[in-house]
Design a protein around this motif. Structure first.
Motif, short mmCIF file in Angstrom:
data_model
loop_
_atom_site.label_atom_id
_atom_site.label_comp_id
_atom_site.label_asym_id
_atom_site.label_seq_id
_atom_site.Cartn_x
_atom_site.Cartn_y
_atom_site.Cartn_z
N ASN A 16 0.81 -1.23 0.00
CA ASN A 16 0.00 0.00 0.00
C ASN A 16 0.84 1.28 0.00
O ASN A 16 0.30 2.37 -0.08
CB ASN A 16 -0.97 0.01 1.18
CG ASN A 16 -0.27 0.07 2.53
OD1 ASN A 16 0.89 -0.31 2.66
ND2 ASN A 16 -0.98 0.52 3.53
N LYS A 17 2.16 1.15 0.05
CA LYS A 17 3.04 2.33 0.07
C LYS A 17 3.86 2.46 -1.20
O LYS A 17 4.69 3.36 -1.31
CB LYS A 17 3.93 2.27 1.31
CG LYS A 17 3.09 2.35 2.58
CD LYS A 17 3.90 2.41 3.82
CE LYS A 17 2.94 2.54 5.00
NZ LYS A 17 3.59 2.36 6.26
N THR A 18 3.67 1.59 -2.17
CA THR A 18 4.51 1.62 -3.36
C THR A 18 4.34 2.87 -4.19
O THR A 18 5.31 3.37 -4.76
CB THR A 18 4.27 0.38 -4.25
OG1 THR A 18 2.88 0.28 -4.56
CG2 THR A 18 4.74 -0.90 -3.55
N ARG A 19 3.13 3.41 -4.28
CA ARG A 19 2.93 4.60 -5.11
C ARG A 19 3.76 5.77 -4.60
O ARG A 19 4.48 6.43 -5.35
CB ARG A 19 1.45 5.00 -5.18
CG ARG A 19 1.24 6.24 -6.08
CD ARG A 19 -0.22 6.54 -6.33
NE ARG A 19 -0.95 5.43 -6.90
CZ ARG A 19 -0.93 5.07 -8.19
NH1 ARG A 19 -0.18 5.73 -9.04
NH2 ARG A 19 -1.64 4.05 -8.60
N ALA A 20 3.70 6.03 -3.31
CA ALA A 20 4.47 7.15 -2.74
C ALA A 20 5.97 6.92 -2.88
O ALA A 20 6.72 7.86 -3.15
CB ALA A 20 4.08 7.36 -1.28
N ILE A 21 6.40 5.69 -2.72
CA ILE A 21 7.84 5.39 -2.89
C ILE A 21 8.24 5.61 -4.34
O ILE A 21 9.27 6.23 -4.61
CB ILE A 21 8.14 3.96 -2.40
CG1 ILE A 21 7.96 3.89 -0.88
CG2 ILE A 21 9.55 3.53 -2.81
CD1 ILE A 21 7.98 2.49 -0.31
N ALA A 22 7.44 5.11 -5.26
CA ALA A 22 7.74 5.28 -6.70
C ALA A 22 7.78 6.75 -7.09
O ALA A 22 8.54 7.14 -7.97
CB ALA A 22 6.71 4.53 -7.54
N GLU A 23 6.98 7.56 -6.46
CA GLU A 23 6.88 8.98 -6.81
C GLU A 23 7.97 9.85 -6.17
O GLU A 23 8.32 10.89 -6.72
CB GLU A 23 5.51 9.53 -6.39
CG GLU A 23 4.37 8.97 -7.21
CD GLU A 23 3.00 9.39 -6.70
OE1 GLU A 23 2.90 9.97 -5.58
OE2 GLU A 23 2.01 9.12 -7.41
N HIS A 24 8.51 9.45 -5.02
CA HIS A 24 9.37 10.35 -4.25
C HIS A 24 10.81 9.90 -4.06
O HIS A 24 11.63 10.67 -3.57
CB HIS A 24 8.75 10.61 -2.88
CG HIS A 24 7.44 11.32 -2.95
ND1 HIS A 24 7.33 12.66 -3.21
CD2 HIS A 24 6.18 10.85 -2.83
CE1 HIS A 24 6.05 12.99 -3.23
NE2 HIS A 24 5.33 11.91 -3.01
N PHE A 25 11.13 8.68 -4.44
CA PHE A 25 12.47 8.16 -4.18
C PHE A 25 13.18 7.84 -5.49
O PHE A 25 12.55 7.50 -6.49
CB PHE A 25 12.41 6.91 -3.30
CG PHE A 25 12.01 7.21 -1.89
CD1 PHE A 25 12.97 7.41 -0.91
CD2 PHE A 25 10.68 7.31 -1.53
CE1 PHE A 25 12.61 7.72 0.39
CE2 PHE A 25 10.30 7.62 -0.23
CZ PHE A 25 11.27 7.81 0.74
N ALA A 26 14.50 7.95 -5.49
CA ALA A 26 15.32 7.60 -6.65
C ALA A 26 15.83 6.17 -6.54
O ALA A 26 16.16 5.55 -7.54
CB ALA A 26 16.50 8.56 -6.76
N TRP A 27 15.91 5.67 -5.31
CA TRP A 27 16.46 4.34 -5.04
C TRP A 27 15.55 3.57 -4.08
O TRP A 27 14.98 4.16 -3.16
CB TRP A 27 17.83 4.45 -4.37
CG TRP A 27 18.96 4.76 -5.28
CD1 TRP A 27 19.38 6.01 -5.65
CD2 TRP A 27 19.81 3.84 -5.93
NE1 TRP A 27 20.45 5.91 -6.49
CE2 TRP A 27 20.74 4.57 -6.68
CE3 TRP A 27 19.88 2.45 -5.95
CZ2 TRP A 27 21.73 3.97 -7.44
CZ3 TRP A 27 20.86 1.85 -6.70
CH2 TRP A 27 21.77 2.61 -7.43
N VAL A 28 15.51 2.26 -4.27
CA VAL A 28 14.90 1.34 -3.32
C VAL A 28 15.96 0.29 -3.02
O VAL A 28 16.48 -0.35 -3.93
CB VAL A 28 13.62 0.67 -3.90
CG1 VAL A 28 13.17 -0.49 -3.03
CG2 VAL A 28 12.51 1.69 -4.04
N HIS A 29 16.29 0.12 -1.74
CA HIS A 29 17.37 -0.78 -1.34
C HIS A 29 16.87 -2.11 -0.81
O HIS A 29 17.66 -2.88 -0.28
CB HIS A 29 18.23 -0.12 -0.26
CG HIS A 29 19.07 0.99 -0.77
ND1 HIS A 29 20.43 0.89 -0.90
CD2 HIS A 29 18.76 2.24 -1.21
CE1 HIS A 29 20.92 2.02 -1.38
NE2 HIS A 29 19.93 2.86 -1.57
#
Length: 146
Positions: free
Chosen positions: A85-98
């Protein structure tokens, strides 16, 4: 927040020394500051001291910081476990996912990444020991997800 600047200078000096000893270009190394639990003012202080990469693992804490520092040239890294449920905000605001460890999350991040942004950089999280207390892919799951 003079301690932040002092600490960054000390770490940067050690990083440069160790890079030189290893035959590496220190300018090719990015220092990632984990800013969880720190206010936006501390992030700005660290940015003024030369840091450009900041990591957060709590989305609800990160979003106000990202908004408060929007005028700064910061590359944000999400370093926590990702709930669907948090993927949209992560996709919109972050350059990296670790911490990518599931196909469902990878698909959601890809589908929800705004077209005007560059592709999201991702690191697969691997649990090499199989410890149940840790997140991550089993080693044999890495190639199929990649």
């Amino acid at each position: 927040m003079p301690n932040i600047t002092h600490n960054i200078n000390e770490v940067t000096t050690r990083l440069q020394k160790n890079a030189a000893q290893a035959g590496r270009n220190a300018n090719a190394i990015n220092l990632l500051a984990v800013s969880k639990g720190q206010p936006a003012a501390a992030v700005e202080t660290a940015w003024r001291a030369g840091l450009r990469h900041f990591g957060e693992n709590y989305l609800q804490e990160a979003l106000p910081k990202i908004a408060a520092t929007a005028t700064l040239d910061i590359e944000w890294h999400f370093i926590g476990h990702i709930q669907a449920n948090k993927t949209r905000a992560i996709a919109e605001h972050f350059a990296w996912v670790h911490c990518l460890d599931r196909l469902k999350i990878a698909q959601r991040l890809s589908a929800q990444r705004p077209a005007h942004l560059p592709p999201l950089n991702v690191c697969l999280q691997v649990n090499i020991d199989g410890e149940t207390s840790k997140e991550g892919l089993a080693p044999e799951q890495v190639a199929p997800l990649a």
